[in-house]
Motif scaffolding. Structure first.
Motif, short mmCIF file in Angstrom:
data_model
loop_
_atom_site.label_atom_id
_atom_site.label_comp_id
_atom_site.label_asym_id
_atom_site.label_seq_id
_atom_site.Cartn_x
_atom_site.Cartn_y
_atom_site.Cartn_z
N ARG A 9 0.83 -1.20 0.00
CA ARG A 9 0.00 0.00 0.00
C ARG A 9 0.87 1.25 0.00
O ARG A 9 1.83 1.36 0.77
CB ARG A 9 -0.92 -0.01 1.23
CG ARG A 9 -1.84 -1.25 1.31
CD ARG A 9 -2.95 -1.16 0.27
NE ARG A 9 -3.72 -2.40 0.19
CZ ARG A 9 -4.76 -2.68 0.97
NH1 ARG A 9 -5.14 -1.85 1.92
NH2 ARG A 9 -5.43 -3.81 0.80
N GLN A 10 0.55 2.20 -0.85
CA GLN A 10 1.35 3.42 -1.00
C GLN A 10 0.45 4.66 -0.94
O GLN A 10 0.59 5.58 -1.75
CB GLN A 10 2.11 3.39 -2.34
CG GLN A 10 3.08 2.24 -2.50
CD GLN A 10 4.29 2.39 -1.62
OE1 GLN A 10 4.63 3.50 -1.19
NE2 GLN A 10 4.96 1.29 -1.32
N SER A 11 -0.48 4.68 0.01
CA SER A 11 -1.44 5.77 0.08
C SER A 11 -0.75 7.14 0.18
O SER A 11 0.15 7.34 1.01
CB SER A 11 -2.34 5.56 1.30
OG SER A 11 -3.30 6.57 1.39
N ILE B 16 -3.81 12.16 -6.67
CA ILE B 16 -3.18 11.51 -5.54
C ILE B 16 -3.11 10.00 -5.79
O ILE B 16 -3.84 9.45 -6.62
CB ILE B 16 -3.93 11.76 -4.21
CG1 ILE B 16 -5.35 11.15 -4.27
CG2 ILE B 16 -3.98 13.23 -3.88
CD1 ILE B 16 -6.07 11.18 -2.94
N HIS B 17 -2.21 9.35 -5.04
CA HIS B 17 -2.17 7.89 -5.02
C HIS B 17 -3.09 7.41 -3.91
O HIS B 17 -3.00 7.86 -2.77
CB HIS B 17 -0.74 7.41 -4.76
CG HIS B 17 -0.53 5.95 -5.02
ND1 HIS B 17 -1.15 4.96 -4.27
CD2 HIS B 17 0.21 5.30 -5.96
CE1 HIS B 17 -0.78 3.78 -4.72
NE2 HIS B 17 0.04 3.95 -5.75
N GLU B 18 -3.99 6.49 -4.25
CA GLU B 18 -4.93 5.98 -3.26
C GLU B 18 -4.34 4.77 -2.53
O GLU B 18 -3.19 4.42 -2.70
CB GLU B 18 -6.27 5.63 -3.93
CG GLU B 18 -7.33 6.73 -3.83
CD GLU B 18 -7.80 6.95 -2.40
OE1 GLU B 18 -7.56 6.08 -1.54
OE2 GLU B 18 -8.40 8.00 -2.13
N ASP B 19 -5.18 4.08 -1.74
CA ASP B 19 -4.70 3.02 -0.87
C ASP B 19 -4.22 1.78 -1.61
O ASP B 19 -3.30 1.09 -1.17
CB ASP B 19 -5.82 2.60 0.10
CG ASP B 19 -6.09 3.69 1.14
OD1 ASP B 19 -5.14 4.36 1.53
OD2 ASP B 19 -7.25 3.84 1.55
N ALA C 239 -2.71 -0.86 -4.60
CA ALA C 239 -1.50 -0.91 -5.42
C ALA C 239 -1.79 -0.35 -6.81
O ALA C 239 -2.62 -0.89 -7.53
CB ALA C 239 -1.00 -2.35 -5.53
N ALA C 240 -1.10 0.74 -7.16
CA ALA C 240 -1.31 1.46 -8.44
C ALA C 240 -2.75 1.96 -8.56
O ALA C 240 -3.29 2.03 -9.67
CB ALA C 240 -0.93 0.59 -9.63
N GLN C 241 -3.36 2.30 -7.44
CA GLN C 241 -4.69 2.91 -7.45
C GLN C 241 -4.54 4.42 -7.31
O GLN C 241 -3.87 4.90 -6.40
CB GLN C 241 -5.56 2.37 -6.30
CG GLN C 241 -7.00 2.89 -6.35
CD GLN C 241 -7.80 2.51 -5.12
OE1 GLN C 241 -7.25 2.39 -4.02
NE2 GLN C 241 -9.10 2.32 -5.28
N MET C 242 -5.18 5.16 -8.19
CA MET C 242 -5.05 6.62 -8.25
C MET C 242 -6.41 7.28 -8.07
O MET C 242 -7.46 6.65 -8.23
CB MET C 242 -4.43 7.06 -9.58
CG MET C 242 -3.15 6.33 -9.96
SD MET C 242 -1.78 6.70 -8.84
CE MET C 242 -0.56 5.51 -9.41
N GLU D 221 -7.53 -5.94 -2.47
CA GLU D 221 -7.20 -4.52 -2.60
C GLU D 221 -8.49 -3.71 -2.44
O GLU D 221 -9.59 -4.22 -2.70
CB GLU D 221 -6.57 -4.22 -3.97
CG GLU D 221 -5.21 -4.85 -4.19
CD GLU D 221 -4.09 -4.18 -3.40
OE1 GLU D 221 -4.33 -3.11 -2.79
OE2 GLU D 221 -2.97 -4.73 -3.38
N PRO D 222 -8.38 -2.44 -2.02
CA PRO D 222 -9.59 -1.62 -1.85
C PRO D 222 -10.32 -1.42 -3.17
O PRO D 222 -9.71 -1.49 -4.25
CB PRO D 222 -9.04 -0.28 -1.33
CG PRO D 222 -7.66 -0.57 -0.84
CD PRO D 222 -7.15 -1.71 -1.65
N GLY D 223 -11.61 -1.18 -3.09
CA GLY D 223 -12.38 -0.86 -4.28
C GLY D 223 -12.19 0.59 -4.70
O GLY D 223 -11.57 1.39 -3.99
N SER D 224 -12.72 0.92 -5.86
CA SER D 224 -12.62 2.29 -6.39
C SER D 224 -13.97 2.98 -6.33
O SER D 224 -14.99 2.41 -6.70
CB SER D 224 -12.12 2.27 -7.84
OG SER D 224 -10.78 1.84 -7.90
N ALA D 225 -13.96 4.23 -5.89
CA ALA D 225 -15.18 4.99 -5.65
C ALA D 225 -15.30 6.16 -6.61
O ALA D 225 -14.32 6.58 -7.25
CB ALA D 225 -15.21 5.49 -4.21
#
Length: 467
Positions: A186-188, A219-222, A224-227, A271-275
């Motif tokens: 995770r790279q939040s 921003i980078h979200e929670d 992996a490679a989620q923006m 991995e977290p979902g996208s909102a």
């Protein structure tokens, strides 16, 4: 002798986005050497349907025809049973698509000079097509206008970057960045993690600027490679148009770097979902002042009624906010996504958050929608909930200070449950239109039946040799 252009005409020609008339569009496109134009209309899924034509043909006849069935198509390209739906769909009658010149922009990734323009859908007798997502949003905004109100929204869009995946049987993986390594944790909010894809984001910014799309923050979200990209606040229809165009822009920019960008609600297990979070306020059309704050800067009864409307009606519009079977994988207790309609001040565990803000910017953030949703319909549905709260004078629960994830589920756990709640709510049918509710529900039911024809890896893993 050629007429001298006015300052306003010069500004229109230099603007990256939008003109007022066909004549201005012709001059705007000539100044850019545009040879083709993509004439689009968003369908129920938020997919761009339409035609590509030479610019000369567009100017000879800017109105195009498309069949009514484009608003009945499922995400897999199939159609629901037409029985009980509008009669004209059986004949698949042509609709009239008229361009909205305020949406004219270039297609910056196209090889040849190309423009794009979003159209509005009308029946042949001039009536707006009540099933068209843009019209659904316009109708809700019209209800606000009759009360002297004007909503203001600011969307936040989350998405994943993943390796190209040509075989759907294989799970998605994070892509390799400039370091030559994929993310493994995770790279939040990591700047370095964003920098891994600097070249891609430079293209996204360049493409956005060329189309007149305004990015507020990246921003980078929670995950992996989620923006996440946040857009500036403004008119709901204009912002829905921007999200519609942004999704395509991000996908195209990613493909140029041999990466996929996906707006699936839950693309990667564990991995977290996208909102698709929507910040909402309402101002007086006459004064421009936020009706959620009084003269002393305190919250008004209207503010609490707006919250209460979301608490009461959000569970009944979940098939819009979470439109696919996959969407409900995001809404779990152990994820970052909300599971109920609790509200609180700066409480990110609740479905409804009141962010810290001065009185003039007092607003409600709806954290329930997923990024796979149609932006026009999400904004329309969310504003419809708030509208019903306002006109009915509803009162919310007390604000929650603790962790909302420890409380019960308020939201439907699956698509069929959500569709049933949507169909049964008469208040929402009155605001969104009964024909839209019936048709949208039929499309979602058809999509569920398509999903049920697929056997998942989980079933093969746990049932094949054990039952």
């Amino acid at each position: 002798m050629a007429k001298k252009r006015t300052g306003e005409q010069e500004a229109t020609l230099s603007s990256p986005r939008g003109v007022k008339s066909l004549a201005e569009a012709k001059a705007w496109m000539a100044a850019r050497g545009i040879t083709e134009i993509e004439c689009t209309v968003p369908d129920l899924a938020g997919v761009a349907r339409g035609k590509i034509m030479p610019s000369s043909k567009f100017f000879s006849s800017p109105v195009m025809n498309l069949p009514l069935s484009i608003f009945f198509q499922t995400i897999s390209g199939e159609y629901p049973d037409y029985e009980g739906l509008v009669d004209s769909v059986v004949a698949d009658s042509d609709l009239v698509m008229e361009p909205d010149f305020s949406t004219l922009a270039t297609v910056p990734w196209a090889q040849d000079p190309t423009a794009q323009i979003i159209h509005n859908a009308y029946h042949r007798d001039g009536r707006p097509v009540e099933l068209a997502p843009r019209q659904v949003l316009k109708s809700v905004l019209g209800l606000y206008a009759k009360r002297g109100w004007k909503p203001v929204v600011a969307p936040e869009i989350e998405f994943y970057l993943v390796e190209p995946n040509t075989d759907p049987d294989y799970p998605l993986k994070p892509p390799v960045g400039r370091s030559g390594r994929p993310e493994i944790g995770r790279q939040s909010y990591s700047i370095q993690a964003v920098n891994e894809f600097d070249a891609l984001f430079e293209d996204i910014y360049d493409y956005s600027e060329a189309q007149g799309l305004e990015i507020d923050t990246l921003i980078h979200e929670d995950g992996a490679a989620q923006m996440e990209i946040n857009l500036r606040h403004g008119d709901p229809l204009e912002l829905a148009d921007q999200v519609f165009l942004f999704k395509r822009t991000i996908r195209e920019a990613a493909l140029g770097h041999k990466i996929y960008a996906t707006f699936m609600a839950k693309p990667i297990a564990n991995e977290p979902g996208s909102a698709l979070h929507i910040h909402q306020s309402v101002v007086s059309a006459e004064t421009g002042k936020n009706i959620f704050s009084d003269e002393d800067g305190d919250p008004t009864p209207e503010f609490f009624s707006f919250i209460a409307g979301h608490q009461k009606y959000l569970p009944s519009v979940m098939c819009i906010l979470a439109p696919y079977v996959n969407s409900y994988r995001r809404l779990t207790r152990d994820s970052m996504a909300p599971i109920n309609v609790q509200w609180g001040y700066d409480n990110r565990t609740a479905g409804l958050r009141v962010p810290p803000a001065p009185p003039a910017a007092r607003r409600l953030e709806n954290r329930v929608p997923s990024s796979d949703a149609n932006p026009y319909l999400v904004i329309a549905a969310s504003l419809a909930c708030g509208y019903l709260g306002l006109v009915k004078g509803l009162r919310p629960t007390e604000p929650l200070e603790g962790d909302a994830k420890n409380l019960d589920f308020d939201l439907p756990r699956g698509l069929l449950e959500a569709v049933a709640a949507f169909e049964e709510n008469e208040d929402l049918s009155e605001v969104l239109g009964r024909s839209f509710v019936t048709t949208y529900s039929a499309v979602k039911q058809a999509e569920f039946e398509t999903f049920m024809r697929v056997i998942s890896p989980w079933e093969r893993e746990y049932l094949l040799l054990n039952v």
